[in-house]
Scaffold this motif. Structure first.
Motif, short mmCIF file in Angstrom:
data_model
loop_
_atom_site.label_atom_id
_atom_site.label_comp_id
_atom_site.label_asym_id
_atom_site.label_seq_id
_atom_site.Cartn_x
_atom_site.Cartn_y
_atom_site.Cartn_z
N MET A 1 -8.22 -4.72 -6.88
CA MET A 1 -7.55 -4.70 -5.76
C MET A 1 -7.92 -3.57 -4.95
SD MET A 1 -3.40 -4.90 -6.94
CE MET A 1 -2.86 -5.49 -5.52
N ASN A 2 -8.10 -3.71 -3.76
CA ASN A 2 -8.58 -2.73 -2.71
C ASN A 2 -7.42 -1.72 -2.59
OD1 ASN A 2 -11.09 -3.95 -2.48
ND2 ASN A 2 -10.43 -5.18 -0.87
N VAL A 3 -7.16 -0.75 -3.23
CA VAL A 3 -6.15 0.12 -3.40
C VAL A 3 -6.49 1.38 -2.84
CG1 VAL A 3 -4.67 -1.08 -5.01
CG2 VAL A 3 -6.10 0.98 -5.45
N GLU A 4 -7.90 1.67 -2.49
CA GLU A 4 -8.17 3.03 -2.20
C GLU A 4 -7.79 3.45 -0.65
OE1 GLU A 4 -10.16 0.33 -3.21
OE2 GLU A 4 -10.95 1.11 -5.02
N ASN A 5 -7.41 4.69 -0.66
CA ASN A 5 -6.85 4.99 0.68
C ASN A 5 -5.71 4.28 1.49
OD1 ASN A 5 -8.82 7.27 0.78
ND2 ASN A 5 -10.38 5.60 1.05
N LYS A 6 -4.97 3.50 0.32
CA LYS A 6 -3.77 2.93 0.60
C LYS A 6 -2.45 3.60 0.23
CE LYS A 6 -6.17 -0.89 2.04
NZ LYS A 6 -6.63 -1.38 3.09
N PRO A 7 -1.74 4.54 0.97
CA PRO A 7 -0.72 5.40 0.40
C PRO A 7 0.45 4.41 -0.02
CG PRO A 7 -0.78 5.38 2.83
CD PRO A 7 -2.05 4.68 2.36
N PHE A 8 0.63 3.19 0.43
CA PHE A 8 1.87 2.40 -0.07
C PHE A 8 1.32 1.30 -0.97
CE2 PHE A 8 3.21 4.13 3.90
CZ PHE A 8 4.18 4.70 3.77
N ALA A 9 0.10 1.48 -1.71
CA ALA A 9 -0.37 0.66 -2.82
C ALA A 9 0.70 0.38 -3.91
CB ALA A 9 -1.71 1.13 -2.96
N TRP A 10 1.30 1.81 -4.20
CA TRP A 10 1.90 1.86 -5.35
C TRP A 10 3.12 0.77 -5.46
CZ3 TRP A 10 7.34 2.80 -4.82
CH2 TRP A 10 7.79 3.06 -3.41
N LYS A 11 3.62 0.19 -4.24
CA LYS A 11 4.76 -0.53 -3.98
C LYS A 11 4.24 -2.19 -4.60
CE LYS A 11 6.88 1.02 -0.06
NZ LYS A 11 7.44 0.80 1.46
N GLU A 12 3.05 -2.11 -4.84
CA GLU A 12 2.44 -3.51 -5.71
C GLU A 12 2.78 -3.36 -7.14
OE1 GLU A 12 1.02 -6.24 -4.13
OE2 GLU A 12 1.21 -5.19 -2.24
N PHE A 13 2.99 -2.25 -7.62
CA PHE A 13 3.17 -2.02 -9.11
C PHE A 13 4.49 -1.44 -9.54
CE2 PHE A 13 -1.18 -1.90 -7.87
CZ PHE A 13 -1.87 -2.72 -8.86
N VAL A 14 5.16 -0.60 -8.64
CA VAL A 14 6.26 0.24 -8.92
C VAL A 14 7.61 -0.61 -8.29
CG1 VAL A 14 7.37 2.27 -9.16
CG2 VAL A 14 5.00 2.28 -9.38
N MET A 15 8.69 -0.84 -9.02
CA MET A 15 9.81 -1.39 -8.28
C MET A 15 10.60 -0.41 -7.91
SD MET A 15 10.63 -4.70 -10.60
CE MET A 15 12.12 -4.85 -9.61
N HIS A 16 10.82 0.76 -8.53
CA HIS A 16 11.98 1.77 -8.16
C HIS A 16 11.33 3.26 -8.50
CE1 HIS A 16 14.83 -1.22 -7.83
NE2 HIS A 16 14.44 -1.64 -9.06
N LYS A 17 11.43 4.13 -7.52
CA LYS A 17 10.91 5.49 -8.05
C LYS A 17 12.00 6.59 -7.35
CE LYS A 17 7.94 6.53 -4.02
NZ LYS A 17 8.96 7.45 -3.70
N PRO A 18 12.24 7.69 -8.04
CA PRO A 18 13.13 8.63 -7.08
C PRO A 18 12.27 9.13 -5.96
CG PRO A 18 12.32 9.24 -9.57
CD PRO A 18 11.62 7.96 -9.33
N ASP A 19 13.33 9.51 -5.07
CA ASP A 19 12.67 10.01 -3.68
C ASP A 19 11.97 11.37 -3.89
OD1 ASP A 19 14.26 8.03 -2.37
OD2 ASP A 19 15.90 9.23 -2.04
N ASN A 20 12.01 12.18 -4.96
CA ASN A 20 11.22 13.25 -4.91
C ASN A 20 9.82 13.14 -5.61
OD1 ASN A 20 12.26 13.05 -7.51
ND2 ASN A 20 12.41 15.19 -7.85
N VAL A 21 9.51 11.96 -5.80
CA VAL A 21 8.11 11.63 -6.68
C VAL A 21 7.33 10.75 -5.59
CG1 VAL A 21 7.43 10.10 -8.17
CG2 VAL A 21 9.31 11.29 -8.82
N LYS A 22 5.94 11.14 -5.67
CA LYS A 22 4.94 10.37 -4.69
C LYS A 22 4.30 9.71 -6.05
CE LYS A 22 4.67 13.32 -0.79
NZ LYS A 22 3.75 13.89 0.21
N VAL A 23 3.75 8.53 -5.77
CA VAL A 23 2.99 7.75 -6.64
C VAL A 23 1.69 7.34 -5.78
CG1 VAL A 23 2.75 5.81 -8.17
CG2 VAL A 23 4.69 6.85 -7.77
N GLY A 24 0.55 7.32 -6.24
CA GLY A 24 -0.59 6.98 -5.99
C GLY A 24 -1.45 6.20 -6.82
N VAL A 25 -1.91 5.16 -6.34
CA VAL A 25 -2.96 4.12 -7.26
C VAL A 25 -4.43 4.33 -7.14
CG1 VAL A 25 -3.30 1.65 -7.84
CG2 VAL A 25 -0.99 2.41 -6.88
N GLU A 26 -4.91 4.83 -8.01
CA GLU A 26 -6.43 5.16 -8.03
C GLU A 26 -7.31 3.80 -8.13
OE1 GLU A 26 -7.62 8.57 -10.30
OE2 GLU A 26 -5.72 9.51 -10.21
#
Length: 168
Positions: free
Chosen positions: A65-90
């Motif tokens: 997947m072309n996830v590089e430099n896509k700040p919202f790529a995590w939404k493809e893999f993570v359904m729920h996350k706390p508000d105080n957490v940032k997720v980045g897909v490498e």
């Protein structure tokens, strides 16, 4: 393999290149590379399809997947996350193999490798995680039966909540 609108979408979103063929087990294998066009901003794929020259069956697919430099790529893999957490897909890479059994091509093996990081807003360092999943067919049974719909995994299912005694 593509029909109508799918073929048009593929041509609009991807660049295709026919590479030099390879030879495996006395067979000629065509190699078709594909890459997301630069002006497409959606998260799509890039990779290679290995196609048996005789049967025109896809015998292997390697793609990511072309996830590089896509700040919202995590939404493809993570359904729920706390508000105080940032997720980045490498990265997210996939391999799927098919094998010829008596003139028919069957699923043989697949692998997903996903690397991501998690940063809590109140901590200085990121935590990095790598998830690897593999699935292999060990037996071909032509007397198959369908899995009833309520027992099938859905694309939004969380695997660990679906499998009892989930272990590595």
């Amino acid at each position: 393999p593509f029909a109508g609108a799918d073929l048009v979408m593929a041509q609009e979103c991807y660049s295709f290149t026919l590479e030099s063929p390879i030879y495996k087990d006395g067979r000629t294998i065509l190699v078709l590379s594909f890459n997301q066009k630069p002006d497409i901003t959606d998260i799509l794929y890039r990779g290679k399809l290995y196609i048996d020259n005789e049967s025109l069956a896809i015998i292997r697919a390697e793609f990511s997947m072309n996830v590089e430099n896509k700040p919202f790529a995590w939404k493809e893999f993570v359904m729920h996350k706390p508000d105080n957490v940032k997720v980045g897909v490498e990265y997210a890479t996939y391999v799927v193999n098919f094998k010829d059994y008596s003139g028919k091509w069957y699923f043989d093996y697949s692998r997903l490798e996903l690397k991501f990081n998690i940063k809590y807003s109140n901590k200085w360092l990121k935590n990095r995680y790598t998830v690897v999943t593999e699935l292999a067919a060990t037996n071909i049974n032509e007397n198959t039966s369908k899995i009833e719909p309520k027992r099938r995994l859905k694309w939004r299912d969380i695997m660990s909540s679906k499998v009892n005694d989930f272990t590595d």
